[in-house]
Design a protein around this motif. Sequence first.
Motif, short mmCIF file in Angstrom:
data_model
loop_
_atom_site.label_atom_id
_atom_site.label_comp_id
_atom_site.label_asym_id
_atom_site.label_seq_id
_atom_site.Cartn_x
_atom_site.Cartn_y
_atom_site.Cartn_z
N ILE A 178 0.86 -1.19 0.00
CA ILE A 178 0.00 0.00 0.00
C ILE A 178 0.89 1.23 0.00
N LEU A 179 0.68 2.10 -0.95
CA LEU A 179 1.53 3.29 -1.08
C LEU A 179 0.94 4.42 -0.25
N ASP A 180 1.36 4.50 1.01
CA ASP A 180 0.97 5.64 1.84
C ASP A 180 2.10 5.93 2.82
N ALA A 181 1.89 6.87 3.70
CA ALA A 181 2.97 7.29 4.59
C ALA A 181 3.42 6.16 5.50
N LYS A 182 2.48 5.31 5.90
CA LYS A 182 2.82 4.18 6.76
C LYS A 182 2.19 2.92 6.19
N PRO A 183 2.85 2.31 5.19
CA PRO A 183 2.27 1.13 4.54
C PRO A 183 2.01 0.03 5.55
N GLY A 184 0.82 -0.52 5.51
CA GLY A 184 0.47 -1.59 6.44
C GLY A 184 0.83 -2.95 5.89
N ALA A 185 0.64 -3.96 6.71
CA ALA A 185 0.90 -5.33 6.27
C ALA A 185 -0.12 -5.72 5.21
N ARG A 186 0.24 -6.73 4.41
CA ARG A 186 -0.64 -7.18 3.35
C ARG A 186 -2.00 -7.62 3.91
N SER A 187 -1.97 -8.18 5.12
CA SER A 187 -3.20 -8.67 5.71
C SER A 187 -4.17 -7.54 6.04
N THR A 188 -3.70 -6.28 6.04
CA THR A 188 -4.62 -5.16 6.25
C THR A 188 -5.30 -4.76 4.95
N LYS A 189 -4.81 -5.29 3.83
CA LYS A 189 -5.39 -4.97 2.53
C LYS A 189 -6.35 -6.05 2.06
N PHE A 190 -6.06 -7.31 2.38
CA PHE A 190 -6.88 -8.42 1.92
C PHE A 190 -7.50 -9.15 3.10
N ALA A 191 -8.72 -9.60 2.91
CA ALA A 191 -9.43 -10.36 3.94
C ALA A 191 -9.80 -11.73 3.37
N PHE A 192 -10.02 -12.70 4.26
CA PHE A 192 -10.23 -14.09 3.84
C PHE A 192 -11.51 -14.64 4.45
N ASN A 193 -12.27 -15.38 3.65
CA ASN A 193 -13.49 -16.01 4.12
C ASN A 193 -13.16 -17.38 4.70
N HIS A 194 -13.15 -17.49 6.02
CA HIS A 194 -12.72 -18.73 6.68
C HIS A 194 -13.72 -19.87 6.49
#
Length: 599
Positions: free
Chosen positions: A140-156
Amino acid sequence: MAAPTGGGGKFTIIENKFDINKTTLSEVVDMYIEQAIKNKAGKGKPFDGKKYKAMFNSKPYIREFMNKPVIEFLDAATDDEVNPLIKVYDQTDSVGTKRKYYSAFKGIEENVQSQVDRSTGKELNYYKANGIPKLTNTVILDAKPGARSTKFAFNHLKAGEFQLALLEHAKNNPKDIPVVRATLAMMHLGFRTNEIQKMPMDALKPALEGSVAPGIFIGAGKTKMDFNIDIPASSKVQGILAASIESNKKRFGDLSQVENYMFLTDEGKPLPDNAINQLLKKIKVKNIMQNKETGEMLDYFTSSYDLRRFNSTVGYKLGVPLSEMAKMKGRAISAPSAGGEILYPSPMTGLYGVQDLKYHEILSEHMGSQLDDAMKKVGILKQDQTLASDQDLIEAYTAQDGNVKTIPSGTAQKYTPIDDLSKQEFITPELPEKDVIEGEYDIIDRDNTKNLPASFEDFSEDEINQLKKIGITDNRISEPSTGKKLLKGATAIAGAVVSKTAKSLPVVGGYFEYEDAKKEGDPEEIARTKGVMGAVSPIMPSDIKAGEELVGAAAEPLVEEAKESMQEQDVGFLGGLMTSFGYPTAGSFAAGGFITKRK
């Protein structure tokens, strides 16, 4: 890097056509530079081609792609283990550095996409229909890029549909069965990709007397974090691994004729590095993922690491404590308030109690019950049946009659009998010829400093020029008795490295690190240290042990100098710097920590 034409968000597009499956990343970078210089001619400040190329050559994990087809570079987006942009983000807190690499990689992506759009043959139809892999989609291109898991969610709740889709794929594509086995294991275990694909066949250990379960042991040398993976195996996981071992025996007979890998191709070779990633592109499960930023629902996992995140998501939804999930994936014991006590527990492999096994069974039971439900929906199982763990599920499902072994719902599962392979002999793999580097090297003896240069007078003019490229000049300490400019610890080592390699190996790594550090406001000594490490890092003699000694020799004096003379924040910086070059620190430098080579 933004296009020199200056259009906001635009990139230089290479006019000439090239084959994305054959043209190397290095060649594309050169063409990009040539096109950018041409586009900028007479329009202000010229494009800095040397600096642009230095970005790709300065970091080993990017440089390793330079002589590979450009599409392989982009395909690294599907594997977090090798994804160079994720590594850039992980190894720096500088937003400026992150944005520069993001933009540079985006320029490459735009040019590959341009080639796909302009192609007229059928060779690139897959990419026209499905899009090209993009490194820039993984951060994520921002001042404080988060982990990938903050961008994608999973249906358990999609675990059953996913496993059934895998079984169907195995039935229709028998050559992919070993990869399907590995993918099932990764979903159940949540290990890293290579901890699954390169898992030893003898990793599955029989239960010792008094144990409620067999075990899985993978030595620290074969794990990413240098810790043993030593966990109990649930009945489902044991069934998956035991079935793979039996399949190897059926296909190859004498196991001494194959290498020690749990998952082997029909040719008796370990799975290719990208095997699971490639398989996941073919496994469609409606709405299994969600892009949190856009709300878009996705029908495919985007990388093998998504299986690891999916596993963690399932555990989280089932109420498994995060500390337990970490242990289940083989993480080291951690207890902030326990002090040195964390060093002492050392339980036996293959000796587990009910409490040890509890959460492994909870997780596997969820995966298994969902597969049961998916099979009941299509009429494979009856409502009062559940799949038995002690079977080769893939072999049974793909057989002509397709009869899978079941047990009444609510019945306790059984473990498959297994052999102890700890004494089994396997083929010792030979280093591929393409990976053998011919040449000479010198081992730098950190305890025999008389052979190291003591002043700049000991270097030739060519060697001094090489040192200047990484920010090392003769502005050092003067010895009162002789007036010579003395070299301290790491600089002396770096100088020795340059002395041995200047005529055959350009110092490509140090220049960019040094220059970038200066622009970001680092003190001269810190910038110079970055340059030193950047210079040493690219050097890899043909003898691995010699390589470790060489880089270790450069590293240890840095630690000592840091402890003696750097400020607290600089010591912390050095810890991060060492880690970025493959030398994680055990403990803090300030506390007298030491350096261990990452495997």
